[in-house]
Design a protein around this motif. Structure first.
Motif, PDB file in Angstrom:
ATOM      1  N   ALA A 161       0.444  -1.377   0.119  1.00 31.22           N
ATOM      2  CA  ALA A 161       0.409   0.214  -0.236  1.00 31.22           C
ATOM      3  C   ALA A 161       1.218   1.166  -0.124  1.00 31.22           C
ATOM      4  CB  ALA A 161      -0.804   0.172   1.075  1.00 31.22           C
TER       5      ALA A 161
ATOM      6  N   LEU B  47      -2.943   0.879  -4.212  1.00 25.05           N
ATOM      7  CA  LEU B  47      -2.505  -0.853  -3.490  1.00 25.05           C
ATOM      8  C   LEU B  47      -1.657  -1.968  -5.140  1.00 25.05           C
ATOM      9  CD1 LEU B  47      -2.506  -3.004  -1.075  1.00 25.05           C
ATOM     10  CD2 LEU B  47      -4.793  -3.913  -2.286  1.00 25.05           C
TER      11      LEU B  47
ATOM     12  N   GLN C 142      -7.208   2.070  -3.062  1.00 20.05           N
ATOM     13  CA  GLN C 142      -6.897   1.645  -1.930  1.00 20.05           C
ATOM     14  C   GLN C 142      -8.727   1.875  -1.719  1.00 20.05           C
ATOM     15  OE1 GLN C 142      -4.071   3.648   0.079  1.00 20.05           O
ATOM     16  NE2 GLN C 142      -2.572   2.820  -0.329  1.00 20.05           N
TER      17      GLN C 142
END
Length: 388
Positions: free
Chosen positions: A327, A332, A346
């Motif tokens: 992350a 991600l 994300q």
């Protein structure tokens, strides 16, 4: 490779036995009555919302079935291969500063603090090199090692498959301490990831659904917390080891077990804030507000860090065997078994970018450092990408 019913029953009766994770997963799928063919999902077309421009690439050699991760220390990347190649690579240019040939095949590595770099052979020998690439010591730990070694606080930490954590002096290889865990009836024959926090402690998972914090200086157990508990009747059904490296963001630490639960808690005490039924062997990654994980079907899920509320789930990568995730910023990142690197938003899990690193599996988590994203495949290609 499949595991027959008779073999499963025999395995369930064996004590102190370790088995390959892939075998266990195959057996569980075969016994569950679900599809016997894990066909990877086709990749839907994606319009990249940002580019991952290649800055440099090099190769250190194939993992050949093992799981090698690069490590960054200072202005260099350290990487290794199963055939014994160990290299220091300039982070900015990708040029090899030095390359050493370890005299044995390697099972894992490297670990480095920029001064001492270590890798472990398939026979359980730890080889250490200084920052010129000269071998300075070697020590046998008398057991197979599949977990990445850690070099921090002047100590080399090696985790052996016989449940020993061994602290070696980084300069001499002299043993400083040993922390022994009790052997479980049945555990997974995989590397158990270790997360170093500064030069003081490591956090790692254990068999039986537990994870804990260990002091680097003396090997003392700081705290230990269960994230899940065994369920089912057979020993295989009751496997719930925390094999993947826990993640940490701020004061919150998260972990996930195989066939168990995912949960987050306070890093100082290990006290869990929440946990939910979940299963993963690729671990967790965190942003300030969410924790991310992928299950055995490669469904990628985001949970709210504060209370475990599921925020979203992406099933577009079903059975693509995604690796450990990273992350970073608002995305991600994770690789898959065909060498693709996927970027998900994300906020909502939307697929927003994809590149092809190479054609071999990517199981190691990408690394974000100095504005670059570093990726190593099992085929041995290491590349630095610049997100634009």
């Amino acid at each position: 490779m499949t595991l027959e019913i008779g073999a499963m029953k025999r395995l369930a009766r064996l004590a102190s036995t370790t088995i390959l994770l892939g075998v266990v997963v195959t057996a569980l799928i075969a016994c569950s009555g679900s599809s016997r063919v894990r066909k990877p999902s086709e990749l839907a077309a994606v319009t990249n919302q940002f580019d991952m421009q290649s800055v440099w690439s090099t190769s250190v050699g194939s993992s050949e079935g093992f799981n090698f991760h690069p490590v960054v220390a200072g202005d260099a990347v350290y990487a290794a291969s199963h055939r014994g190649n160990l290299a220091k690579i300039d982070l900015a240019t990708g040029n090899k500063v030095w390359e050493a040939s370890v005299p044995e095949r390697l099972s894992i590595g490297p670990g480095s603090d920029g001064r001492t770099t270590v890798a472990v052979s398939t026979r359980g020998t730890v080889y250490a090199y200084d920052d010129t690439g000269k071998q300075i010591w070697k020590v046998s730990v008398s057991s197979e090692v599949l977990s990445e070694p850690i070099v921090a606080g002047g100590v080399v930490i090696v985790r052996a498959l016989d449940n020993r954590f061994i602290g070696l002096d980084a300069q001499t290889g002299v043993r400083k301490w040993v922390y022994q865990r009790q052997q479980s009836a049945l555990s997974l024959r995989v590397g158990y990831g270790m997360l170093a926090i500064g030069n003081e402690v490591i956090v790692t998972g254990f068999a039986g659904g537990r994870f804990g914090m260990i002091a680097i200086a003396n090997g003392g157990l700081v705290w230990e917390t269960p994230v899940s508990f065994p369920k089912g009747f057979s020993e295989i059904e009751r496997l719930n080891d925390v094999t993947a490296k826990p993640s940490m963001e701020g004061e919150i630490i998260c972990a996930v077990s195989y066939q168990g639960r995912i949960g987050c808690g306070q890093a100082r005490t290990g006290n869990l804030l929440w946990f939910k039924d979940y299963s993963s062997y690729t671990g967790t990654s965190q942003s300030t507000e969410m924790v991310f994980s992928a299950n055995e079907k490669s469904y990628v899920t985001a949970f709210a860090t504060k209370d475990g509320t599921q925020v979203w789930e992406n099933t577009q990568l079903t059975f693509r065997d995604v690796g450990e995730s990273l992350a970073v910023g608002k995305v991600l990142l994770m690789g898959d078994a065909q060498g693709y690197v996927h970027a998900l938003a994300q906020a909502n899990g939307e697929m927003i970018a994809r590149i092809r690193h190479d054609s071999s599996p990517i199981s190691a988590a990408p690394i974000a450092v100095g504005g670059l994203i570093l990726i190593q495949s099992q085929g041995g290609k290491i590349a630095a990408y610049s997100p634009k």
